[in-house]
Write an enzyme that holds these catalytic residues in place. Structure first.
Site, PDB file in Angstrom:
ATOM      1  N   ASP A 353       0.830  -1.196   0.000  1.00 58.19           N
ATOM      2  CA  ASP A 353       0.000   0.000   0.000  1.00 58.19           C
ATOM      3  C   ASP A 353       0.869   1.253   0.000  1.00 58.19           C
ATOM      4  O   ASP A 353       1.979   1.261   0.555  1.00 58.19           O
ATOM      5  CB  ASP A 353      -0.910  -0.034   1.239  1.00 58.19           C
ATOM      6  CG  ASP A 353      -2.040   0.965   1.148  1.00 58.19           C
ATOM      7  OD1 ASP A 353      -2.774   0.927   0.147  1.00 58.19           O
ATOM      8  OD2 ASP A 353      -2.194   1.777   2.083  1.00 58.19           O
ATOM      9  N   GLU A 400       0.770  -0.385  -5.149  1.00 54.84           N
ATOM     10  CA  GLU A 400      -0.388   0.516  -5.072  1.00 54.84           C
ATOM     11  C   GLU A 400       0.139   1.938  -5.231  1.00 54.84           C
ATOM     12  O   GLU A 400       0.658   2.531  -4.283  1.00 54.84           O
ATOM     13  CB  GLU A 400      -1.110   0.318  -3.734  1.00 54.84           C
ATOM     14  CG  GLU A 400      -2.439   1.085  -3.640  1.00 54.84           C
ATOM     15  CD  GLU A 400      -2.275   2.505  -3.112  1.00 54.84           C
ATOM     16  OE1 GLU A 400      -2.172   3.438  -3.956  1.00 54.84           O
ATOM     17  OE2 GLU A 400      -2.251   2.679  -1.899  1.00 54.84           O
ATOM     18  N   ASP A 456     -11.086   1.441  -0.438  1.00 52.73           N
ATOM     19  CA  ASP A 456     -11.247   2.832  -0.026  1.00 52.73           C
ATOM     20  C   ASP A 456     -12.239   3.597  -0.897  1.00 52.73           C
ATOM     21  O   ASP A 456     -12.516   4.773  -0.631  1.00 52.73           O
ATOM     22  CB  ASP A 456      -9.904   3.561  -0.074  1.00 52.73           C
ATOM     23  CG  ASP A 456      -9.032   3.275   1.146  1.00 52.73           C
ATOM     24  OD1 ASP A 456      -9.590   2.894   2.192  1.00 52.73           O
ATOM     25  OD2 ASP A 456      -7.805   3.433   1.043  1.00 52.73           O
TER      26      ASP A 456
END
Length: 599
Positions: A353, A400, A456
């Protein structure tokens, strides 16, 4: 090689224990993934959740979440009785039937709102229902249950036997037992293999328990600063609690290893997910303060976040400690190598991430009220990933790289060779600050992972309901649903057509759209057609891998959203309804997967 997968967190699996876990439902989902022609199951981080219940704010970068331990498996292994496991069945509260509805129970001429109108359909929860995760209830009830299993194990119960069961889903019992036996893990071997992190984590959690859950900065100074005499006294005083915490990690390892082995045997690879940062109150910050930008008293000098953008006028203040990259470089990135080696044992592919933070990270003064006062600092760059590649050859990583992306971030991604992320929603969302054109499918490279949205983001249905009218028009035009024709995978009322009825040549007349006279009903039906068309665009793209959240295949609205950044409460709780992953849906997914060469 073209392939596709499904995104569903472990906690979102259905089941009677209040949270998704490594139960039979997890094995059934693996079977669904296979039947749907998918080759990947992507999950969210699996660490023990702390404040805010976020899997991205875990007490450890190495440990597993004890909530995922299956009570049914503990019963099968003789560590719990059926009566004791029944104590973990979630009965509390009420459920909103429409919150978890899919399209499988909608007849011709109906939409999801017809069956479960908003604000109606409430029913009392029962053991068979799969309502949102109630973390407060889990916090109060799950630990006592696991302590009973630990006590029985300590008295001689066999926890070295991998999970079995007489009704596992797809393999014959003999094959399953043989497969599980080959992955047998002993408690002693587990402790030895994880000695680099497990003792510190178990002691950290034991001390948190002793201090009523307080963060380590609230402990007495001798423990906070890890004075050797205080640590040794704590190890002696809390030896049973330390062993209990170790047992929980052992049980997580045994059950996860069995589930992953089952998935791999079915040809399914697991895509794991790790946050770039760890929270301030974590075993790593307590045990290895030299790895972070901290003051002498253990508090943060600066914290992580992201600057203001189209989604947030004040940015996002995450509050995580920042790494001292100079120290990491001096150690040859030893901690990161250890972390990624642990990930390589848990997952087949690792998604990292906030990858842009390795190029430059956003540093916010620790006393700031929001993220507007931060500034960009240089990260470790390519050196970190060359070190990881040298020590762990063959590790597969995806990056990401969403958010504010500069050319130097793009260069880092290219230099690593890692597949990056493309989120189709961003191609039509004027709030995105990283350049909408890069998310249009005709601009993709093959070396990417394509998503309709992430945990998200809003679900496709929710997003389509909330974007600007001109953005919705763009989606209509791009997908070809602007009045000329519509997606052949839908019937006149917007309901999913059975897969066997969807021939590739079939085109439903555009005039059928006018059959719905109610404007609200008509918009809802079109929203579902557009959502399915967006899934089709993602699957049709040139990206080597396409991963679709289960909520988007189920055409669920924002009641099924996983997380809304910069908010607290109501996040990380959505669970899929029992039976939603149906054979009919698997057939539909498989058909589209075959059409676009991903089977």
């Amino acid at each position: 090689m073209r392939a596709s997968g499904l995104l569903l967190p472990i906690f979102s699996l259905p089941g009677k224990y209040g949270i998704g876990c490594f139960s039979d439902e997890a094995y059934r989902f693996v079977d669904f993934v296979k039947e749907a022609g998918q080759k990947y199951w992507q999950i969210l981080p699996v660490g023990p959740t702390g404040y805010g219940d976020s899997p991205y704010q875990s007490f450890s970068a190495f440990a597993g979440n004890p909530y995922f331990i299956s009570p049914d498996t503990l019963v099968r292994e003789g560590l719990l009785t059926e009566e004791e496991a029944a104590e973990a069945v979630y009965h509390k509260g009420t459920l909103q039937a429409s919150d978890t509805s899919d399209t499988s129970d909608i007849s011709d001429g109906e939409t999801a709102e017809d069956v479960h109108p908003a604000g109606t359909g409430r029913k009392e929860a029962s053991a068979s229902d799969d309502g949102p995760v109630d973390y407060a209830w889990l916090y109060r009830t799950r630990e006592p249950l696991l302590r009973k299993a630990y006590a029985r194990w300590k008295q001689g119960g066999s926890a070295d036997t991998p999970p079995g069961g007489e009704d596992r889903i797809s393999l014959a019992a003999s094959d399953r037992i043989s497969s599980a036996a080959s992955d047998r893990i002993s408690f002693a071997a587990f402790c030895e293999e994880n000695a680099a992190w497990l003792p510190d984590y178990a002691l950290f959690m034991a001390l948190k328990k002793e201090h009523g859950g307080a963060g380590f900065l609230e402990w007495e100074q001798a423990l906070r600063m890890r004075e050797p005499a205080a640590l040794e006294a704590a190890r002696h005083r809390l030896r049973d609690e330390i062993e209990f915490q170790t047992f929980l990690q052992y049980r997580f390892e045994v059950e996860w290893t069995a589930l992953k082995a089952y998935a791999n045997l079915q040809g399914i690879s697991i895509i794991g997910d790790i946050p770039i940062y760890v929270p301030a109150d974590s075993a790593e910050v307590w045990a290895y303060p030299e790895l972070f930008q901290l003051r002498e008293d253990g508090t943060c000098k600066a914290v992580a976040g992201v600057p203001p953008d189209g989604f947030s006028a004040i940015g996002q203040l995450w509050g995580n400690p920042l790494y001292d990259w100079d120290h990491h470089r001096q150690t040859g990135f030893a901690w990161w190598i250890s972390r990624m080696r642990r990930c390589s044992s848990l997952f087949d592919i690792v998604r990292i991430d906030h990858f842009r933070g390795f190029d430059q990270y956003y540093a916010i003064p620790a006393d700031s009220a929001d993220a507007r006062t931060g500034r960009w600092e240089n990260g470790p760059g390519l050196d970190l990933f060359r070190a990881i590649e040298k020590e762990i050859p063959g590790l597969t990583i995806t990056a990401e790289d969403l958010g504010y992306i500069t050319e130097s971030v793009r260069r880092l991604v290219r230099d690593t060779g890692y597949p990056n992320m493309k989120v189709l929603e961003f191609a039509f969302d004027s709030r995105d600050s990283s350049g909408r054109e890069s998310y249009l499918p005709y601009n993709y490279d093959k070396n990417c992972v394509v998503y309709t949205g992430t945990h998200d983001n809003e679900t496709l249905v929710g997003w389509l309901d909330h974007i600007l009218p001109q953005e919705r028009d763009e989606v209509r035009a791009f997908t070809g649903l602007d009045g000329a024709y519509k997606d052949p995978m839908f019937s006149d009322a917007g309901e999913v057509v059975p897969a066997h009825a969807c021939d590739a040549e079939e085109v439903v007349p555009a005039q059928a759209r006018d059959a719905l006279e109610d404007p609200v009903q008509a918009r809802a039906a079109e929203t579902k057609r557009l959502a399915r068309a967006m899934v089709r665009e993602a699957m049709a793209s040139v990206g080597n891998l396409c991963v679709i959240p289960m909520q988007d295949w189920l055409l669920l609205g924002d009641e099924a959203r996983i997380n809304t950044p910069s908010t607290t409460g109501g996040n990380w709780v959505w669970r899929m309804r029992q039976g939603a992953a149906s054979p009919a849906l698997a057939a539909q997914i498989r058909k589209m997967t075959k059409v676009y060469g991903r089977l």
